[in-house]
Motif scaffolding. Structure first.
Motif, PDB file in Angstrom:
ATOM      1  N   ALA A 179      27.166  11.987 -85.238  1.00 34.45           N
ATOM      2  CA  ALA A 179      28.614  12.200 -85.204  1.00 34.45           C
ATOM      3  C   ALA A 179      29.054  13.174 -86.289  1.00 34.45           C
ATOM      4  O   ALA A 179      29.881  14.062 -86.039  1.00 34.45           O
ATOM      5  CB  ALA A 179      29.335  10.864 -85.359  1.00 34.45           C
ATOM      6  N   ALA A 180      28.504  13.027 -87.486  1.00 40.42           N
ATOM      7  CA  ALA A 180      28.909  13.901 -88.591  1.00 40.42           C
ATOM      8  C   ALA A 180      28.479  15.344 -88.346  1.00 40.42           C
ATOM      9  O   ALA A 180      29.237  16.286 -88.602  1.00 40.42           O
ATOM     10  CB  ALA A 180      28.321  13.376 -89.896  1.00 40.42           C
ATOM     11  N   GLU A 181      27.263  15.523 -87.830  1.00 42.70           N
ATOM     12  CA  GLU A 181      26.760  16.886 -87.648  1.00 42.70           C
ATOM     13  C   GLU A 181      27.363  17.576 -86.433  1.00 42.70           C
ATOM     14  O   GLU A 181      27.534  18.792 -86.427  1.00 42.70           O
ATOM     15  CB  GLU A 181      25.233  16.858 -87.540  1.00 42.70           C
ATOM     16  CG  GLU A 181      24.606  18.244 -87.637  1.00 42.70           C
ATOM     17  CD  GLU A 181      23.110  18.181 -87.888  1.00 42.70           C
ATOM     18  OE1 GLU A 181      22.446  19.197 -87.644  1.00 42.70           O
ATOM     19  OE2 GLU A 181      22.629  17.118 -88.334  1.00 42.70           O
ATOM     20  N   SER A 182      27.671  16.814 -85.392  1.00 43.74           N
ATOM     21  CA  SER A 182      28.229  17.428 -84.182  1.00 43.74           C
ATOM     22  C   SER A 182      29.737  17.582 -84.248  1.00 43.74           C
ATOM     23  O   SER A 182      30.325  18.310 -83.454  1.00 43.74           O
ATOM     24  CB  SER A 182      27.859  16.583 -82.964  1.00 43.74           C
ATOM     25  OG  SER A 182      28.513  15.318 -83.013  1.00 43.74           O
ATOM     26  N   GLY A 183      30.385  16.875 -85.189  1.00 41.26           N
ATOM     27  CA  GLY A 183      31.832  16.910 -85.267  1.00 41.26           C
ATOM     28  C   GLY A 183      32.516  15.949 -84.324  1.00 41.26           C
ATOM     29  O   GLY A 183      33.719  16.057 -84.080  1.00 41.26           O
ATOM     30  N   ALA A 184      31.764  14.980 -83.803  1.00 42.28           N
ATOM     31  CA  ALA A 184      32.355  13.979 -82.909  1.00 42.28           C
ATOM     32  C   ALA A 184      33.245  13.041 -83.709  1.00 42.28           C
ATOM     33  O   ALA A 184      33.047  12.847 -84.912  1.00 42.28           O
ATOM     34  CB  ALA A 184      31.251  13.186 -82.215  1.00 42.28           C
ATOM     35  N   PRO A 185      34.244  12.434 -83.062  1.00 46.49           N
ATOM     36  CA  PRO A 185      35.118  11.478 -83.766  1.00 46.49           C
ATOM     37  C   PRO A 185      34.299  10.304 -84.306  1.00 46.49           C
ATOM     38  O   PRO A 185      33.712   9.552 -83.530  1.00 46.49           O
ATOM     39  CB  PRO A 185      36.102  11.036 -82.685  1.00 46.49           C
ATOM     40  CG  PRO A 185      36.040  12.094 -81.635  1.00 46.49           C
ATOM     41  CD  PRO A 185      34.642  12.626 -81.661  1.00 46.49           C
ATOM     42  N   LEU A 186      34.262  10.142 -85.610  1.00 41.23           N
ATOM     43  CA  LEU A 186      33.440   9.104 -86.206  1.00 41.23           C
ATOM     44  C   LEU A 186      33.913   7.709 -85.831  1.00 41.23           C
ATOM     45  O   LEU A 186      33.115   6.835 -85.516  1.00 41.23           O
ATOM     46  CB  LEU A 186      33.432   9.261 -87.727  1.00 41.23           C
ATOM     47  CG  LEU A 186      32.391  10.217 -88.305  1.00 41.23           C
ATOM     48  CD1 LEU A 186      32.647  10.434 -89.783  1.00 41.23           C
ATOM     49  CD2 LEU A 186      30.988   9.675 -88.091  1.00 41.23           C
ATOM     50  N   ALA A 187      35.213   7.487 -85.848  1.00 41.20           N
ATOM     51  CA  ALA A 187      35.738   6.144 -85.588  1.00 41.20           C
ATOM     52  C   ALA A 187      35.365   5.680 -84.186  1.00 41.20           C
ATOM     53  O   ALA A 187      34.864   4.568 -83.984  1.00 41.20           O
ATOM     54  CB  ALA A 187      37.240   6.120 -85.789  1.00 41.20           C
ATOM     55  N   GLY A 188      35.606   6.532 -83.193  1.00 37.39           N
ATOM     56  CA  GLY A 188      35.281   6.150 -81.814  1.00 37.39           C
ATOM     57  C   GLY A 188      33.800   5.941 -81.620  1.00 37.39           C
ATOM     58  O   GLY A 188      33.365   5.000 -80.937  1.00 37.39           O
ATOM     59  N   SER A 189      32.987   6.805 -82.216  1.00 42.48           N
ATOM     60  CA  SER A 189      31.535   6.673 -82.086  1.00 42.48           C
ATOM     61  C   SER A 189      31.046   5.370 -82.702  1.00 42.48           C
ATOM     62  O   SER A 189      30.172   4.686 -82.146  1.00 42.48           O
ATOM     63  CB  SER A 189      30.848   7.860 -82.765  1.00 42.48           C
ATOM     64  OG  SER A 189      31.265   9.090 -82.192  1.00 42.48           O
ATOM     65  N   LEU A 190      31.612   5.002 -83.858  1.00 40.70           N
ATOM     66  CA  LEU A 190      31.178   3.771 -84.516  1.00 40.70           C
ATOM     67  C   LEU A 190      31.627   2.532 -83.747  1.00 40.70           C
ATOM     68  O   LEU A 190      30.923   1.521 -83.737  1.00 40.70           O
ATOM     69  CB  LEU A 190      31.716   3.740 -85.945  1.00 40.70           C
ATOM     70  CG  LEU A 190      31.127   4.790 -86.891  1.00 40.70           C
ATOM     71  CD1 LEU A 190      31.794   4.710 -88.259  1.00 40.70           C
ATOM     72  CD2 LEU A 190      29.618   4.616 -87.034  1.00 40.70           C
ATOM     73  N   ARG A 191      32.781   2.600 -83.114  1.00 44.02           N
ATOM     74  CA  ARG A 191      33.216   1.463 -82.291  1.00 44.02           C
ATOM     75  C   ARG A 191      32.231   1.221 -81.145  1.00 44.02           C
ATOM     76  O   ARG A 191      31.884   0.069 -80.829  1.00 44.02           O
ATOM     77  CB  ARG A 191      34.621   1.714 -81.735  1.00 44.02           C
ATOM     78  CG  ARG A 191      35.736   1.470 -82.732  1.00 44.02           C
ATOM     79  CD  ARG A 191      37.078   1.325 -82.035  1.00 44.02           C
ATOM     80  NE  ARG A 191      38.137   1.105 -83.003  1.00 44.02           N
ATOM     81  CZ  ARG A 191      38.902   2.062 -83.518  1.00 44.02           C
ATOM     82  NH1 ARG A 191      38.704   3.322 -83.141  1.00 44.02           N
ATOM     83  NH2 ARG A 191      39.845   1.771 -84.380  1.00 44.02           N
ATOM     84  N   GLU A 192      31.797   2.307 -80.509  1.00 44.79           N
ATOM     85  CA  GLU A 192      30.838   2.157 -79.416  1.00 44.79           C
ATOM     86  C   GLU A 192      29.511   1.611 -79.927  1.00 44.79           C
ATOM     87  O   GLU A 192      28.883   0.753 -79.281  1.00 44.79           O
ATOM     88  CB  GLU A 192      30.637   3.506 -78.730  1.00 44.79           C
ATOM     89  CG  GLU A 192      31.876   3.991 -77.985  1.00 44.79           C
ATOM     90  CD  GLU A 192      31.808   5.467 -77.638  1.00 44.79           C
ATOM     91  OE1 GLU A 192      30.768   6.096 -77.949  1.00 44.79           O
ATOM     92  OE2 GLU A 192      32.774   5.988 -77.053  1.00 44.79           O
TER      93      GLU A 192
END
Length: 328
Positions: free
Chosen positions: A108-121
C-alpha cells in the motif's frame, strides 16, 4: 520467516498437556492492531503516531517488541515493512501474522493505495484466519484428550496390579525379563507419544497467508497502478516478506480469466482469495476431524503393546514366579 506452521507449537503443546494460550490469540492481536491502524489513519493521524499508540494495551511480549520496532521505524522515516520482518528472527514467539501485515503495509505504501482501506480489508482476512484456528482447536480437543488418556493406560495397569497385591513393580525393576519389558514398554510409549504429536501437528497446521498474493494485488491496483506494475510490486513483496505464500499461479489464472472475459480484475482477485481462504478452512477442519481415526495407529502399534509389556506381562510374571515359589 513466514514458513513456520502457525498454530503448530501450541497445538502440539495442548496434546502434550502443557497449557498454552488460545492459538487464535496471536492472529487476533495483529488483526486488532491492523484495525486500529486503519481507524487512526482514516481519522488523519500521522503514521508514526498511529504506530506508537495503536497497541499499547492490546499486545505484549514478543509482539509488543515487534510493534515497538515498527513504531521506531515510522518515527525515523524508515520503511516500516522491512523493519518488521527483519526483527522477527530474533523473536520466534512473535505472531506469524506480522509478515502478512508488513507485506500489506509495504504494498500500500509503495503503490500509493489508500492505507486505511487496505488495512481494513487485511484485518477482515486475519479475523477469518483466527476463526479457522478456533474451529480447528475445537475439533482437536476431543482427540487430544483421548490421546492423553490412552497414554496413561500403562501406568494405570501397573498401579492396578500393585493394588491387587501383585509385585508388578518388583518384577519390572528386579527381574531380567521385567527389565526387558520395562525398556520395551517405555520405548513404545515414547514412540507413541512422538507419533501422536506429529499427527496433531499435521492436523493443526494452518496458513495465515492463504490467498495473500491475490489480496495484495487487489490493494496495489486500487491505487490506479497498471496491472504489470502492480503485479511486479506484489510478486517482489511476496518474495521478500512472505516467501512461502505461493508461486503466483493463482494470480496468473485470475489475470488470464479477467483478460479473456473482460471482467473487473480487482473483484475477481478478491473473490479468488476468499475462495482460497474457505478452502483452507475446510481442509483444516477435515484434518482435525480425521485426527481421531489416525490416532488409532499409535494406539494399536505403540500404546497397547506398552500396556501389555508394562501392565499385563509383569502381572503374569509375578503370578508365575509366586506360584513356582509356593510349589517349592
Amino acid at each position: 520467516m513466514s514458513g513456520q506452521a502457525p498454530g503448530r507449537p501450541r497445538l502440539v503443546d495442548r496434546l502434550a498437556g502443557r497449557k498454552r494460550p488460545d492459538p487464535a490469540d496471536e492472529v487476533d492481536a495483529i488483526a486488532a492492531v491492523t484495525e486500529r491502524l486503519a481507524v487512526l489513519l482514516a481519522a488523519g493521524v500521522p503514521a508514526p503516531s498511529a504506530w506508537s499508540n495503536v497497541g499499547a494495551d492490546s499486545i505484549s511480549g514478543a509482539d509488543a517488541d515487534v510493534l515497538a520496532v515498527a513504531a521506531t521505524a515510522a518515527r525515523l522515516g524508515d520503511p516500516v515493512a522491512p523493519a518488521i520482518v527483519d526483527s522477527l528472527p530474533a523473536r520466534p514467539e512473535a505472531s506469524a501474522a506480522w509478515p502478512v501485515l508488513a507485506a500489506a503495509w509495504g504494498v500500500a505504501a509503495e503503490s500509493g493505495a489508500p492505507l486505511a482501506g487496505s488495512l481494513r480489508e487485511l484485518a477482515a482476512v486475519l479475523r477469518d484466519e483466527a476463526q479457522l484456528r478456533r474451529e480447528v482447536r475445537a475439533a482437536l480437543a476431543g482427540p487430544a484428550a483421548s490421546a492423553r488418556l490412552v497414554m496413561a493406560l500403562p501406568a494405570i495397569a501397573v498401579l492396578f496390579g500393585a493394588t491387587l497385591g501383585f509385585d508388578t513393580l518388583g518384577v519390572l525393576f528386579g527381574n531380567p525379563i521385567g527389565l526387558a519389558c520395562l525398556a520395551l514398554g517405555l520405548a513404545s510409549l515414547w514412540g507413541g507419544h512422538r507419533w501422536n504429536l506429529a499427527l496433531a501437528a499435521r492436523a493443526g497446521r494452518s496458513r495465515v497467508d492463504a490467498g495473500l498474493e491475490l489480496e495484495l494485488l487487489a490493494i496495489a491496483m486500487s491505487s490506479g497502478s497498471s496491472i504489470d506494475r502492480a503485479r511486479a510490486l506484489t510478486r517482489d513483496t511476496i518474495v521478500r516478506f512472505v516467501p512461502h505464500a505461493g508461486d503466483g499461479a493463482e494470480v496468473d489464472a485470475v489475470l488470464g480469466l479477467a483478460a479473456r472475459a473482460g471482467a473487473p480484475v480487482a473483484e475477481l482477485l478478491r473473490a479468488e482469495a476468499f475462495r482460497l481462504r474457505r478452502a483452507a478452512r475446510s481442509a483444516g477442519v477435515e484434518r482435525a476431524a480425521a485426527l481421531g481415526v489416525r490416532l488409532m495407529l499409535p494406539l494399536g502399534l505403540c500404546v497397547l503393546p506398552a500396556f501389555v509389556l508394562l501392565g499385563v506381562a509383569p502381572l503374569m510374571i509375578s503370578v508365575v514366579t509366586g506360584t513356582l515359589g509356593g510349589a517349592r
